[in-house]
Design an enzyme around this catalytic site. Structure first.
Site, PDB file in Angstrom:
ATOM      1  N   ASN A  86       0.855  -1.187   0.000  1.00 44.80           N
ATOM      2  CA  ASN A  86       0.000   0.000   0.000  1.00 44.80           C
ATOM      3  C   ASN A  86       0.892   1.238   0.000  1.00 44.80           C
ATOM      4  O   ASN A  86       1.830   1.338   0.799  1.00 44.80           O
ATOM      5  CB  ASN A  86      -0.908   0.001   1.235  1.00 44.80           C
ATOM      6  CG  ASN A  86      -1.940  -1.104   1.188  1.00 44.80           C
ATOM      7  OD1 ASN A  86      -2.477  -1.411   0.130  1.00 44.80           O
ATOM      8  ND2 ASN A  86      -2.207  -1.718   2.324  1.00 44.80           N
ATOM      9  N   GLY A  92      -4.550   3.328   1.222  1.00 42.78           N
ATOM     10  CA  GLY A  92      -4.796   2.989   2.618  1.00 42.78           C
ATOM     11  C   GLY A  92      -3.546   2.727   3.415  1.00 42.78           C
ATOM     12  O   GLY A  92      -3.598   2.034   4.438  1.00 42.78           O
ATOM     13  N   THR A  94      -1.154   3.090   6.215  1.00 44.00           N
ATOM     14  CA  THR A  94      -1.334   3.682   7.546  1.00 44.00           C
ATOM     15  C   THR A  94      -0.034   3.802   8.321  1.00 44.00           C
ATOM     16  O   THR A  94       0.044   4.577   9.270  1.00 44.00           O
ATOM     17  CB  THR A  94      -2.323   2.845   8.385  1.00 44.00           C
ATOM     18  OG1 THR A  94      -1.832   1.513   8.490  1.00 44.00           O
ATOM     19  CG2 THR A  94      -3.712   2.842   7.770  1.00 44.00           C
ATOM     20  N   HIS A  99       6.585  -1.429   3.713  1.00 48.16           N
ATOM     21  CA  HIS A  99       6.364  -2.815   4.134  1.00 48.16           C
ATOM     22  C   HIS A  99       5.609  -3.561   3.053  1.00 48.16           C
ATOM     23  O   HIS A  99       4.748  -3.002   2.377  1.00 48.16           O
ATOM     24  CB  HIS A  99       5.602  -2.885   5.464  1.00 48.16           C
ATOM     25  CG  HIS A  99       4.356  -2.056   5.510  1.00 48.16           C
ATOM     26  ND1 HIS A  99       4.383  -0.688   5.689  1.00 48.16           N
ATOM     27  CD2 HIS A  99       3.052  -2.398   5.384  1.00 48.16           C
ATOM     28  CE1 HIS A  99       3.145  -0.221   5.679  1.00 48.16           C
ATOM     29  NE2 HIS A  99       2.317  -1.237   5.491  1.00 48.16           N
TER      30      HIS A  99
HETATM   31  P1  5GP Z   1      -0.694  -0.412   5.810  1.00 52.13           P
HETATM   32  O1  5GP Z   1      -2.136  -0.090   6.068  1.00 52.13           O
HETATM   33  O2  5GP Z   1       0.195   0.765   6.125  1.00 52.13           O
HETATM   34  O3  5GP Z   1      -0.424  -0.997   4.444  1.00 52.13           O
HETATM   35  O4  5GP Z   1      -0.325  -1.588   6.806  1.00 52.13           O
HETATM   36  C1  5GP Z   1       0.084  -1.396   8.108  1.00 52.13           C
HETATM   37  C2  5GP Z   1      -0.092  -2.718   8.807  1.00 52.13           C
HETATM   38  O5  5GP Z   1       0.661  -2.675   9.995  1.00 52.13           O
HETATM   39  C3  5GP Z   1      -1.540  -3.019   9.197  1.00 52.13           C
HETATM   40  O6  5GP Z   1      -1.921  -4.253   8.600  1.00 52.13           O
HETATM   41  C4  5GP Z   1      -1.502  -3.087  10.724  1.00 52.13           C
HETATM   42  O7  5GP Z   1      -2.341  -4.088  11.239  1.00 52.13           O
HETATM   43  C5  5GP Z   1      -0.031  -3.373  11.001  1.00 52.13           C
HETATM   44  N1  5GP Z   1       0.450  -2.834  12.271  1.00 52.13           N
HETATM   45  C6  5GP Z   1       0.282  -1.569  12.745  1.00 52.13           C
HETATM   46  N2  5GP Z   1       0.891  -1.420  13.934  1.00 52.13           N
HETATM   47  C7  5GP Z   1       1.474  -2.617  14.214  1.00 52.13           C
HETATM   48  C8  5GP Z   1       2.245  -3.087  15.321  1.00 52.13           C
HETATM   49  O8  5GP Z   1       2.542  -2.376  16.277  1.00 52.13           O
HETATM   50  N3  5GP Z   1       2.669  -4.393  15.271  1.00 52.13           N
HETATM   51  C9  5GP Z   1       2.381  -5.202  14.224  1.00 52.13           C
HETATM   52  N4  5GP Z   1       2.848  -6.470  14.278  1.00 52.13           N
HETATM   53  N5  5GP Z   1       1.657  -4.801  13.154  1.00 52.13           N
HETATM   54  C10 5GP Z   1       1.197  -3.523  13.153  1.00 52.13           C
END
Ligand code: 5GP
Ligand code: ZN
Length: 113
Positions: A86, A92, A94, A99
Site C-alpha cells: 500500500n 490505505g 497507515t 512494508h
Molecule cells: P498499511 O495499512 O500501512 O499498508 O499496513 C500497516 C499494517 O501494519 C496493518 O496491517 C496493521 O495491522 C499493522 N500494524 C500496525 N501497527 C502494528 C504493530 O505495532 N505491530 C504489528 N505487528 N503490526 C502492526
C-alpha cells in the site's frame, strides 16, 4: 526519523518475528486480514515505495524474495498468496515505513476494495 516499524525492527517493541537478516525483518501483522498475514520490512526507514532510491533496487527485490521464501515456509506457496504494498492515502497506507504484506491461507477476491 524513527517509527513503530523501526522500533519493531530493532526489537524495542515486541513482535512475532518470522525472519531476520542484516537488512530485513518479517513479523506477524497485529491485525491479520487472512490466516497468514506477515509484514516484510526493511530495517532502514524508507517511508513508502515511492521513496525508494534507485540504489536500493536490490533491497526491493530481496523484500519480494523473502516474502516468497516465507510463503514456502508457511505452506501457502502452492495454494497461492498475495503480496501487497500500500502506497499513499488512496491505497490505505497507515504506517509510513515501507512494508510488504504477505497474505494467504484463504481464497481472495479481485479487484481489491
Ligand atoms: P498499511 O495499512 O500501512 O499498508 O499496513 C500497516 C499494517 O501494519 C496493518 O496491517 C496493521 O495491522 C499493522 N500494524 C500496525 N501497527 C502494528 C504493530 O505495532 N505491530 C504489528 N505487528 N503490526 C502492526
Ligand atoms: Zn521507520
Amino acid at each position: 526519523m524513527r517509527c513503530i516499524f523501526c522500533s519493531i525492527a530493532s526489537g524495542e517493541i515486541a513482535s512475532k518475528k518470522l525472519y531476520e537478516d542484516a537488512e530485513i525483518v518479517a513479523f506477524e501483522d497485529v491485525n491479520p486480514q487472512a490466516p497468514i498475514h506477515v509484514l516484510v520490512v526493511p530495517k532502514q526507514h524508507i517511508p513508502a515505495l515511492s521513496d525508494v532510491p534507485p540504489e536500493d533496487s536490490a533491497l526491493l527485490g530481496r523484500l519480494l524474495l523473502v516474502a516468497d521464501q516465507l510463503a514456502h515456509r508457511l505452506l501457502i506457496a502452492e495454494s497461492g498468496y498475495r503480496v501487497v504494498i500500500n502506497t499513499g492515502v488512496h491505497a490505505g497506507q497507515t504506517v509510513g515505513h515501507l512494508h510488504v504484506h504477505l497474505l494467504g491461507g484463504r481464497a481472495m477476491q479481485w479487484p481489491p476494495g
